[in-house]
Write an enzyme that holds these catalytic residues in place. Structure first.
Site, PDB file in Angstrom:
ATOM      1  CG  ASP A  62      -5.780   5.840 -12.550  1.00 34.67           C
ATOM      2  OD1 ASP A  62      -5.209   5.474 -13.799  1.00 34.67           O
ATOM      3  OD2 ASP A  62      -6.729   5.344 -12.181  1.00 34.67           O
ATOM      4  CG  PHE A  75       3.912   5.435 -17.897  1.00 34.44           C
ATOM      5  CD1 PHE A  75       3.143   4.948 -18.664  1.00 34.44           C
ATOM      6  CD2 PHE A  75       4.126   6.738 -17.674  1.00 34.44           C
ATOM      7  CE1 PHE A  75       2.205   5.587 -19.416  1.00 34.44           C
ATOM      8  CE2 PHE A  75       3.224   7.643 -18.282  1.00 34.44           C
ATOM      9  CZ  PHE A  75       2.302   7.051 -19.180  1.00 34.44           C
ATOM     10  CG  HIS A 183      -1.514   7.129 -23.174  1.00 33.57           C
ATOM     11  ND1 HIS A 183      -1.278   5.822 -22.917  1.00 33.57           N
ATOM     12  CD2 HIS A 183      -1.223   7.492 -22.074  1.00 33.57           C
ATOM     13  CE1 HIS A 183      -0.904   5.587 -21.729  1.00 33.57           C
ATOM     14  NE2 HIS A 183      -1.113   6.644 -21.259  1.00 33.57           N
TER      15      HIS A 183
END
Length: 217
Positions: A62, A75, A183
């Site tokens: 999100d 990002f 991540h």
């Protein structure tokens, strides 16, 4: 609403009841709360990278929830604001991988190169991560991933973190190239993100398939 080709590809999705309900919910949230990104920027990922132009998908969860950060691309943050730690780590890996020292935090140039910077949830309440989870955005963006996953023309899916990797099953054409790892967050980047070389691997795949490489600079 978005742009010509995406409107055509998503035509049936945009008519569905859940999407109408989502639209009502989102408009009400913008009236009563501080929501990011700005309303006119919600669909920037689809505006900057049309369906036929997508070569690479970088999936986020999100939007950034800090002031003036999010502008509709996963990002990416506007110039002049604090650079989020995940983006700093992406830039560290870019420099390590391709020798490109990037400081520009607005990734619109990547979007215009064919990188779909898609957040699974497209809006967020200020300072409240995942506040719009389960409101319908995931259904909509899953349909986008499915449409691209069915496409005959090959593309690269970059899936960072367990949430993004959970979307792998939506990608039906096995000729697409799926790059997955942890991540880029500081909590996990040292466990496999650093050294994963996603940028050079992406360009090698594109070149091998006769497609123009991405200028990540």
């Amino acid at each position: 609403m978005i742009n010509k080709k995406w409107d055509e590809v998503l035509k049936e999705e945009l008519k569905k009841e859940y999407f109408k309900d989502l639209g009502i919910f989102v408009k009400d949230e913008y009236k009563h709360k501080i929501i990011y990104p700005e309303y006119q920027n919600i669909f920037n990922a689809l505006r900057y990278t049309d369906y036929d132009e997508v070569k690479v998908v970088i999936l986020g969860q999100d939007p950034y929830h800090g002031e003036h950060e999010a502008h509709g691309l996963s990002f990416s943050v506007r110039e002049g604001v604090r650079t989020p730690p995940s983006l700093l780590n992406i830039f560290k890996e870019l420099e390590s991988d391709l020798g490109i020292k990037r400081t520009k935090t607005d990734l619109t140039d990547w979007a215009k190169e064919g990188v779909l910077l898609l957040n699974s949830i497209m809006t967020v309440v200020k300072d409240s991560p995942l506040s719009h989870k389960g409101k319908g955005w995931e259904i909509f963006t899953d349909s986008i991933i499915e449409k691209l996953g069915e496409r005959e023309e090959v593309l690269v899916f970059i899936l960072w973190g367990s949430y993004a990797r959970s979307k792998k099953e939506l990608i039906k054409n096995k000729n697409h190239f799926i790059l997955e790892c942890v991540h880029p967050s500081p909590l996990s980047a040292s466990r496999g993100f650093f050294g994963s070389k996603p940028f050079s691997k992406t360009n090698e795949f594109l070149k091998k398939n006769g497609l123009k490489e991405i200028n990540w600079g």
